[in-house]
Design a protein around this motif. Structure first.
Motif, PDB file in Angstrom:
ATOM      1  N   GLU A   1      49.623  50.827  35.979  1.00  0.00           N
ATOM      2  CA  GLU A   1      50.806  51.606  35.956  1.00  0.00           C
ATOM      3  C   GLU A   1      51.780  51.142  37.051  1.00  0.00           C
ATOM      4  N   GLY A   2      51.140  50.034  37.714  1.00  0.00           N
ATOM      5  CA  GLY A   2      52.051  49.641  38.893  1.00  0.00           C
ATOM      6  C   GLY A   2      51.972  50.502  40.187  1.00  0.00           C
ATOM      7  N   ILE A   3      50.911  51.181  40.445  1.00  0.00           N
ATOM      8  CA  ILE A   3      50.680  51.903  41.388  1.00  0.00           C
ATOM      9  C   ILE A   3      49.915  50.893  42.434  1.00  0.00           C
ATOM     10  N   PRO A   4      50.526  50.794  43.634  1.00  0.00           N
ATOM     11  CA  PRO A   4      49.767  49.920  44.617  1.00  0.00           C
ATOM     12  C   PRO A   4      48.399  50.650  44.885  1.00  0.00           C
ATOM     13  N   VAL A   5      47.230  50.047  44.847  1.00  0.00           N
ATOM     14  CA  VAL A   5      46.139  50.456  45.263  1.00  0.00           C
ATOM     15  C   VAL A   5      45.298  49.689  46.033  1.00  0.00           C
ATOM     16  N   VAL A   6      44.102  49.929  46.550  1.00  0.00           N
ATOM     17  CA  VAL A   6      43.098  49.029  47.368  1.00  0.00           C
ATOM     18  C   VAL A   6      41.987  49.232  46.388  1.00  0.00           C
ATOM     19  N   THR A   7      41.692  48.145  46.037  1.00  0.00           N
ATOM     20  CA  THR A   7      40.560  48.036  45.023  1.00  0.00           C
ATOM     21  C   THR A   7      39.367  47.152  45.344  1.00  0.00           C
ATOM     22  N   SER A   8      37.997  47.756  45.030  1.00  0.00           N
ATOM     23  CA  SER A   8      36.912  47.253  45.520  1.00  0.00           C
ATOM     24  C   SER A   8      36.325  46.883  44.176  1.00  0.00           C
ATOM     25  N   PHE A   9      35.665  45.634  44.292  1.00  0.00           N
ATOM     26  CA  PHE A   9      35.016  45.140  43.140  1.00  0.00           C
ATOM     27  C   PHE A   9      33.939  44.660  43.157  1.00  0.00           C
ATOM     28  N   THR A  10      33.015  44.629  42.164  1.00  0.00           N
ATOM     29  CA  THR A  10      31.631  43.877  42.109  1.00  0.00           C
ATOM     30  C   THR A  10      31.488  43.352  40.708  1.00  0.00           C
ATOM     31  N   ARG A  11      30.645  42.136  40.837  1.00  0.00           N
ATOM     32  CA  ARG A  11      30.630  41.291  39.523  1.00  0.00           C
ATOM     33  C   ARG A  11      28.949  41.243  39.349  1.00  0.00           C
ATOM     34  N   SER A  12      28.501  41.594  38.151  1.00  0.00           N
ATOM     35  CA  SER A  12      26.871  41.370  38.051  1.00  0.00           C
ATOM     36  C   SER A  12      27.103  40.011  37.414  1.00  0.00           C
ATOM     37  N   GLU A  13      25.942  39.302  38.149  1.00  0.00           N
ATOM     38  CA  GLU A  13      25.844  37.918  37.706  1.00  0.00           C
ATOM     39  C   GLU A  13      24.996  37.697  36.537  1.00  0.00           C
ATOM     40  N   ARG A  14      24.156  38.533  36.021  1.00  0.00           N
ATOM     41  CA  ARG A  14      23.619  38.438  34.968  1.00  0.00           C
ATOM     42  C   ARG A  14      24.351  38.749  33.859  1.00  0.00           C
ATOM     43  N   SER A  15      24.992  39.942  33.795  1.00  0.00           N
ATOM     44  CA  SER A  15      25.977  40.267  32.586  1.00  0.00           C
ATOM     45  C   SER A  15      27.233  39.717  32.696  1.00  0.00           C
ATOM     46  N   GLY A  16      27.768  39.214  33.924  1.00  0.00           N
ATOM     47  CA  GLY A  16      29.026  38.813  33.986  1.00  0.00           C
ATOM     48  C   GLY A  16      30.126  39.696  34.047  1.00  0.00           C
ATOM     49  N   TRP A  17      29.515  41.298  33.777  1.00  0.00           N
ATOM     50  CA  TRP A  17      30.315  42.190  33.734  1.00  0.00           C
ATOM     51  C   TRP A  17      31.014  42.519  35.270  1.00  0.00           C
ATOM     52  N   SER A  18      32.195  42.840  35.516  1.00  0.00           N
ATOM     53  CA  SER A  18      32.762  43.299  36.673  1.00  0.00           C
ATOM     54  C   SER A  18      33.243  44.649  36.814  1.00  0.00           C
ATOM     55  N   VAL A  19      32.966  45.519  37.732  1.00  0.00           N
ATOM     56  CA  VAL A  19      33.456  46.912  37.925  1.00  0.00           C
ATOM     57  C   VAL A  19      34.522  46.893  39.095  1.00  0.00           C
ATOM     58  N   ALA A  20      35.614  47.492  38.930  1.00  0.00           N
ATOM     59  CA  ALA A  20      36.662  47.637  39.894  1.00  0.00           C
ATOM     60  C   ALA A  20      37.193  49.051  40.229  1.00  0.00           C
ATOM     61  N   VAL A  21      37.116  49.542  41.282  1.00  0.00           N
ATOM     62  CA  VAL A  21      37.557  50.788  41.429  1.00  0.00           C
ATOM     63  C   VAL A  21      38.859  50.713  42.486  1.00  0.00           C
ATOM     64  N   GLY A  22      39.837  51.338  41.930  1.00  0.00           N
ATOM     65  CA  GLY A  22      40.734  51.271  42.847  1.00  0.00           C
ATOM     66  C   GLY A  22      41.246  52.736  43.372  1.00  0.00           C
ATOM     67  N   ILE A  23      41.752  52.648  44.641  1.00  0.00           N
ATOM     68  CA  ILE A  23      42.286  53.755  45.349  1.00  0.00           C
ATOM     69  C   ILE A  23      43.686  53.652  45.662  1.00  0.00           C
ATOM     70  N   PRO A  24      44.405  54.706  45.175  1.00  0.00           N
ATOM     71  CA  PRO A  24      45.734  54.543  45.334  1.00  0.00           C
ATOM     72  C   PRO A  24      46.071  54.150  46.870  1.00  0.00           C
ATOM     73  N   LYS A  25      46.795  53.459  47.100  1.00  0.00           N
ATOM     74  CA  LYS A  25      47.182  52.985  48.658  1.00  0.00           C
ATOM     75  C   LYS A  25      47.831  54.219  49.382  1.00  0.00           C
ATOM     76  N   GLU A  26      48.522  54.993  48.678  1.00  0.00           N
ATOM     77  CA  GLU A  26      49.118  56.201  49.213  1.00  0.00           C
ATOM     78  C   GLU A  26      48.103  57.334  49.676  1.00  0.00           C
ATOM     79  N   GLU A  27      47.386  57.307  48.681  1.00  0.00           N
ATOM     80  CA  GLU A  27      46.217  58.491  49.191  1.00  0.00           C
ATOM     81  C   GLU A  27      45.429  58.061  50.296  1.00  0.00           C
ATOM     82  N   LEU A  28      45.033  56.729  50.116  1.00  0.00           N
ATOM     83  CA  LEU A  28      44.336  56.294  51.265  1.00  0.00           C
ATOM     84  C   LEU A  28      44.969  56.352  52.603  1.00  0.00           C
TER      85      LEU A  28
END
Lengths: 509, 140
Positions: free
Chosen positions: A35-62
Motif C-alpha cells: 500500500e506504500g506504507i513505510p514499515v519495518v519488516t522482519s522476515f525468515t525463510r525456511s531452507e527446506r520449503s523455501g517459503w519466507s514469512v515476513a511481518v511488517g510493522i508500520p514505521k509510524e506505529e513503531l
C-alpha cells in the motif's frame, strides 16, 4: 478504517523484501508495504520449503511506541532525580544542621560554660555531641575542684602565721599575704607591683653580679650565721628568718619567700643564754665562794674536836662529828654542781680513747670497793672512740659505783660490753642489783633526783645527770633498761671514731 | 724554818696554821692577806721593813686585787725574789690553773684537801719534803 488485507493475496512482495530473503535466512529491514506504507519488516525463510514469512510493522506505529517509551523513561528519570536531589538536600540539611548544632556548644565549652547537647539526628554528630556533653561535665567538675583547691590555697595563704611573699625574676612583688601585710605594715594594694627591696633595710643590700637571682632574693637567701633584717613601713628594722624557694615557669622564674619575725625568739634565746651564763657563774660562785666558808666550818669543827677532845663528852663529839659530816656532804654537792656546769664550757679536748683503758682506770679507782663487795666484774672487748678520757672515766666510774652501791642480797656480778649499732658503739654496764622501776628510767638522769634516801645509799644525785651531760657532749646518749629486783643495764652510745670524717683524713698514709 | 702564808681568807690561814700544829711542825708562819701585801713583805716595804725573808712561800691563787698568778709573775721578774721557792696552796683543781702556775715558775702545786686531817697530813708531807729532803737556797 478497516483494512482490506484480502486484496493483497497473490500479490508479489516488494522487490527489496524478495531481494533480502534471497540473501539471508532471517533479517529486518525497512521497506514499504504494497500500500506504500513505510514499515519495518522482519522476515525468515525456511531452507527446506523455501517459503519466507515476513511481518511488517508500520514505521509510524513503531516510532510512536518508541517515543512513548522514551518519554516514559525521561519522565521517570526526572522524577527520580528530583526525589534524589530532594532527599540529598534534606539529608545535607540535617547533617550540616547537626554539625552547626555542635558549633555552639563547642564554643561554649571553650569558654568554660556548662554545655548539654541534645540528641542529634546524624549518628557521628550525635556521638560527638554526647562527647561534648561529657567533656563539659568533666570540665565543670575539674574547674570546680580547681576553684575549690584555689580557694583552699588562698585560705591557707591568708591564715598562715608567716608572711608569704612571691616575687618575679625582677624582684617585684606579685603576691603578698595578710601576714605579710601586718608584718611590714604596707597595705596589699601598695605592696603588689613594688620591688621587694622596699621591705629590706637598704644598707644590707649588696649585689652579687654573678648571681642571676634578684638582689632581694640574694639577700634573703644568705643566712649562714648572718642575721637577716626586714624593714617595716614605720622604718623599724627587725630580725627575720626566711625560707626561699624558686619555681621555674617556662623561661621565667618566680621566688616564694616565707618570712618570720624572730625578734621574740632572739629575746628568749638571749635570755636563755644569759640565764645559762648566770647559772655557770652561780656554779663558780658556789664552788669557790661557798666552799671557802664551808671549809672553814669543816676545819674549825674538826679542830675543835682535836683541840678540845678531853673536855668534850660523847654528845659534844657526836654534834661536832655531824657538823663535819654535813659540811663534807655540802662540799661534795658543790663539787658535783661545779663539774656539771663545767662539762660544756671547760670540757677537755677530745682525743682517741681506748675504752679498755678507761675501764681499767675505773677498775683501779674502785679496787677497794670491788674487793670489799666481792663483786665479779667482767669486761668484753672494747673499741677505741673519740672523746675525753677524763670525762669518760667519770661516766663509767659513776655507773660502776652505782652498780656497787645498789646491789641486792645476791653476789654482785657486773658485765661491761660493747656492741656496734650503725655509726655508734653502745657500751653496756649490766648488773644483777636491785634494779630500777620503769617509771624512773628518765628521772634518774635529772639533776638531784635520788630515788633512795641518803641514809641507805650515798651520793649527791647529780652523778647520772653529769653522766648524761658528758655523754651528750660526746654526741651520744645514755639510757637504762631494768627489771625491778633483777638488775639494770646502763647503755651509753658514743659515735664510732671511724665514722668521724676528721679521723678518716688523719688515717690517710 | 720561815714560811710566808698568803691567803685573803683569814679563816683559811688560821686552819693552815692549825694544820701545821696538828702535824706537829714547828715552823714560823707569817701571814699576809693578799698579793700586794706579799710583795711588800718580801721587798720589806711599808710596815715590813724588819721582817726576815721567808724560806718558802705558801701562795693562794684566788685573791682580790692581786691574785696568785700575778704574784708569781712579779716574783719571776724580780731577781732579788725569784729564788724563793713558791708552793701554791689552793682549792682549785683546775688543770689549766695547775699548768699556768708551773709555767709562771711555781715550785709545786697542792690542791688543798677539804678534810682537815688530810690537810694536816699534806702540810706535814710538804714540810718534810722542802725542809728535810730538798735543798733550799741559803739566805744571802
Amino acid at each position: 478504517m478497516p483494512r482490506q488485507i484480502d486484496r493483497f493475496i497473490g500479490m508479489k512482495a516488494s522487490s527489496r523484501l524478495i531481494e533480502a530473503t534471497r540473501q539471508s535466512l532471517t533479517g529486518t529491514q525497512e521497506s514499504r508495504t504494497l500500500e506504500g506504507i513505510p514499515v519495518v519488516t522482519s522476515f525468515t525463510r525456511s531452507e527446506r520449503s523455501g517459503w519466507s514469512v515476513a511481518v511488517g510493522i508500520p514505521k509510524e506505529e513503531l516510532n510512536q511506541e518508541l517515543w512513548h517509551s522514551l518519554w516514559n523513561a525521561v519522565g521517570i528519570t526526572a522524577l527520580l532525580l528530583t526525589a534524589g536531589f530532594g532527599a540529598a538536600w534534606y539529608i545535607a540539611r540535617r547533617v550540616s544542621g547537626s554539625i552547626a548544632e555542635l558549633g555552639k556548644p563547642a564554643l561554649a565549652l571553650g569558654q568554660g560554660r556548662e554545655v548539654t547537647v541534645p540528641r542529634l539526628y546524624f549518628k557521628e554528630a550525635d556521638e560527638l555531641g554526647q562527647a561534648l556533653t561529657t567533656a563539659s561535665t568533666m570540665l565543670q567538675e575539674s574547674t570546680a575542684a580547681a576553684r575549690a583547691w584555689q580557694a583552699r590555697l588562698r585560705a591557707i595563704l591568708e591564715s598562715a602565721m608567716d608572711a608569704i611573699v612571691v616575687v618575679d625574676d625582677e624582684g617585684t612583688v606579685v603576691l603578698f599575704n595578710s601576714a605579710a601585710v601586718s608584718l611590714f605594715g604596707w597595705p596589699l594594694e601598695e605592696s603588689l607591683g613594688r620591688p621587694l627591696t622596699q621591705f629590706i633595710p637598704e644598707r644590707q643590700l649588696v649585689l652579687d653580679p654573678g648571681d642571676p637571682a634578684p638582689i632581694c632574693i640574694q639577700y634573703l637567701r644568705t643566712q649562714d650565721d648572718k642575721p637577716v633584717f626586714g624593714l617595716k613601713r614605720s622604718g623599724e628594722e627587725f630580725p627575720i628568718e626566711t625560707a626561699v624557694s624558686e619555681i621555674v615557669e617556662g623561661d621565667r622564674r618566680i621566688f616564694t619567700v616565707i618570712l618570720r619575725d624572730i625578734t621574740a625568739r632572739l629575746k628568749v634565746q638571749q635570755a636563755l643564754e644569759r640565764s645559762n651564763t648566770d647559772l655557770l657563774q652561780f656554779a663558780y660562785v658556789a664552788s669557790h665562794d661557798l666552799k671557802g666558808p664551808l671549809r672553814s666550818i669543816n676545819g674549825f669543827a674538826r679542830l675543835l674536836e682535836i683541840s678540845y677532845a678531853p673536855q668534850l663528852d660523847a654528845r659534844g663529839s657526836d654534834l661536832i662529828h655531824r657538823i663535819t659530816k654535813a659540811a663534807t656532804r655540802l662540799e661534795q654537792l658543790t663539787n658535783d654542781l661545779l663539774e656539771l656546769a663545767r662539762v660544756d664550757s671547760d670540757g677537755p679536748a677530745f682525743s682517741l680513747v681506748p675504752m679498755q683503758d678507761v675501764i681499767e682506770e675505773v677498775r683501779q679507782l674502785l679496787d677497794g670497793p670491788i674487793k670489799a663487795s666481792e663483786a665479779n666484774l667482767s669486761v668484753g672487748i672494747l673499741p677505741t672512740i673519740l672523746g675525753s678520757q677524763t670525762q669518760l672515766v667519770h661516766v663509767f666510774l659513776n655507773l660502776l659505783t652505782n652498780a656497787l652501791k645498789y646491789r641486792s642480797a645476791r653476789p654482785l656480778t657486773v658485765h661491761i660490753a660493747a656492741e656496734r649499732q650503725g655509726s655508734y658503739w653502745v657500751f653496756r654496764v649490766t648488773d644483777n642489783g636491785i634494779g630500777i622501776d620503769s617509771s624512773d628510767f628518765e628521772r634518774i638522769f635529772d639533776v638531784f633526783s635520788r630515788l633512795h634516801n641518803s641514809q641507805q645509799y650515798e651520793g649527791t644525785g647529780i652523778d647520772l645527770a653529769l653522766c648524761r651531760k658528758i655523754v651528750e657532749r660526746h654526741g651520744g646518749k645514755i639510757w637504762v633498761e631494768s627489771v625491778l629486783g633483777a638488775g639494770s643495764t646502763f647503755n651509753v652510745s658514743l659515735p664510732a671514731s671511724e665514722d668521724i670524717p676528721m679521723l678518716k683524713d688523719l688515717s690517710l698514709p | 724554818m720561815n714560811i710566808l702564808l698568803v691567803d685573803d681568807q683569814e679563816d683559811q690561814a688560821m686552819l693552815v696554821k692549825a694544820a701545821f700544829e696538828v702535824a706537829r711542825i714547828e715552823a714560823v708562819i707569817n701571814y699576809v692577806s693578799g698579793g700586794v701585801e706579799c710583795l711588800a713583805y718580801l721587798r720589806k716595804e711599808l710596815d715590813y721593813s724588819a721582817v726576815r725573808t721567808p724560806d718558802l712561800i705558801l701562795l693562794d691563787l684566788n685573791m682580790p686585787q692581786m691574785n696568785g698568778f700575778q704574784v708569781l709573775e712579779h716574783l719571776a721578774a724580780d731577781f732579788q725574789l725569784k729564788h724563793i721557792p713558791v708552793v701554791v696552796l689552793t682549792t682549785s683543781t683546775n688543770p689549766t690553773d695547775v699548768r699556768k702556775c708551773y709555767s709562771l715558775g711555781c715550785n709545786s702545786y697542792i690542791s688543798k684537801p677539804f678534810d682537815f686531817d688530810e690537810l694536816a697530813k699534806a702540810m706535814g708531807l710538804m714540810y718534810r719534803y722542802w725542809f728535810h729532803l730538798a735543798a733550799l737556797p741559803s739566805p744571802q
